[in-house]
Design a protein around this motif. Structure first.
Motif, mmCIF file in Angstrom:
data_model
loop_
_atom_site.group_PDB
_atom_site.id
_atom_site.type_symbol
_atom_site.label_atom_id
_atom_site.label_comp_id
_atom_site.label_asym_id
_atom_site.label_seq_id
_atom_site.Cartn_x
_atom_site.Cartn_y
_atom_site.Cartn_z
ATOM 1 N N ASP A 293 0.858 -1.247 0.160
ATOM 2 C CA ASP A 293 0.099 0.108 0.003
ATOM 3 C C ASP A 293 0.618 1.159 0.116
ATOM 4 N N ASP B 286 -1.298 -0.531 -9.979
ATOM 5 C CA ASP B 286 -1.560 -1.221 -8.869
ATOM 6 C C ASP B 286 -0.655 -2.601 -8.429
ATOM 7 N N GLN C 286 -0.391 -5.722 -6.426
ATOM 8 C CA GLN C 286 -1.295 -7.171 -5.664
ATOM 9 C C GLN C 286 -0.412 -7.683 -4.725
#
Length: 405
Positions: A63, A123, A125
């Protein structure tokens, strides 16, 4: 002796066969095409450690927006002294061990690097691009089952386990003869009513493709019972299998069948197939050896077909290959032919199978005489026409791919 249907004959033959139990260790560079006698079991996990599937960056904290580069790990480098904390990254490469604390790997093409700081354009994962220990298989798993013929990929798998040799069945010893006074030696001029000996050379070439066989050329058997018996008895002293083309018909000079009965036993003669009716098998028992004997038809195409549909499956099984892999493989194809007349025997027609719009289409050659060998060289499948059945254009019929056997 009545004609026996093909499926019944193959089943009966298979039930009589005794697979070899003789084994030897074979260096892996000589093992391709050999029959594996014991399963290859994994020596260690694969992968043996967690590693990167990409050239990129191992990160801690999926994150985060940025990660600070703290180290560099190439393939083969140790990571014992590296432990990532949240917000840290390590440069890694495909196959590099990933450090403790790694949550994901970001591919290098998805990363912006400014001085000692990286950021991701995509993004991230959790666990992406990580190959985990034992993900493919764990230590002690069976990698390659026994009783199958080894191919090049198997050799790579074996090498990946650090094994330099494997246990294989010893090659079957096979002697090949042709029979008939009408056969002329290659390179010599044909005399009246003679033909060249093509069957023996075809069989020798077919068997040379099989690394699990050790083949001996026995030459030509003359049409003389005593000589045939003497040569077969001698071959049986050191052969697991004897193949003979010709001499299984009903002519006055077809002595091969009689010689087999005198030396041992003939277990069956005559199949309800076309081509290939005069096909026989039996055995000869010597003081040191039990030899299986196959007498193939003298007509070239019938010899070729009975090798493919009867003899080769038997050789496969005797060499140690399991039943499912030993037998010919049949699939359905759409008939591009019509046959309105039923036949009294199952037929194996020479033809070609092609793929059209995702569908297998089966074609047959115009000439199907069992004496005409030429179009066998243009054949990639045997098209199977059941006994007593007709064929309409477009219906599904069974075919046997030749590259599968």
């Amino acid at each position: 002796m009545p004609l026996m249907p093909y499926d019944q004959a193959l089943e009966q033959l298979v039930q009589q066969l005794i697979p070899t139990i003789k084994t030897e260790y074979v260096p892996i560079l000589q093992a391709q095409g050999r029959v594996l006698a014991e399963a290859v079991v994994t020596q260690h996990d694969a992968p043996n450690f967690d590693n990167s599937a990409m050239d990129g960056y191992a990160i801690c904290g999926v994150d985060e927006v940025n990660w600070q580069l703290v180290d560099y790990v190439a393939a083969g480098d140790s990571t014992l002294n590296i432990h990532l904390n949240v917000g840290q990254a390590v440069r890694v490469f495909t196959g590099s061990a990933i450090p403790q604390g790694t949550h994901a790997v970001i591919a290098q093409e998805d990363v912006d690097v400014i001085e000692n700081c990286i950021s991701s354009r995509v993004d991230v994962q959790p666990q992406q691009h990580i190959r985990f220990q034992a993900e493919e298989f764990a230590q002690g798993s069976i990698l390659i089952a026994a009783q199958q013929q080894l191919n090049a990929t198997h050799i790579g798998i074996i090498a990946s386990q650090g094994l330099s040799e494997v246990l294989c069945y010893q090659p079957l010893k096979v002697s090949i003869f042709s029979s008939g006074n009408e056969l002329q030696v290659l390179g010599q001029a044909l005399l009246e009513n003679q033909i060249y000996d093509s069957n023996r050379y075809m069989l020798l070439a077919l068997l040379a493709q099989k690394s699990f066989l050790k083949v001996t050329d026995g030459g030509v058997l003359p049409d003389q019972l005593d000589t045939i018996q003497q040569q077969l008895a001698q071959a049986a002293q050191d052969s697991d299998v004897i193949l003979i083309s010709g001499g299984a018909s009903v002519g006055d000079k077809d002595f091969t069948k009689q010689a087999l009965e005198n030396l041992g036993e003939m277990q069956h003669w005559k199949l309800a197939i076309k081509p290939g009716k005069p096909f026989a098998w039996g055995s000869i028992h010597s003081d040191t050896q039990h030899s299986k004997v196959f007498i193939l038809p003298g007509n070239p195409v019938a010899c070729w077909v009975t090798y493919l549909v009867m003899t080769l499956p038997a050789l496969n099984m005797m060499a140690g290959i399991d039943l499912a892999r030993a037998l010919p493989k049949k699939v359905l194809a759409q008939a591009q032919l019509e046959m309105s007349k039923t036949q009294s025997r199952l037929q194996f027609l020479r033809g070609n199978v092609e793929v059209n719009a995702g569908q297998l289409h089966a074609h047959i050659h115009a000439l199907q005489s069992s004496a005409m060998l030429a179009n066998c060289g243009m054949t990639n499948a045997l098209v199977i026409i059941p006994q007593g059945e007709t064929v309409t254009f477009g219906q599904n019929i069974q075919i046997m791919y030749l590259n599968s056997i």
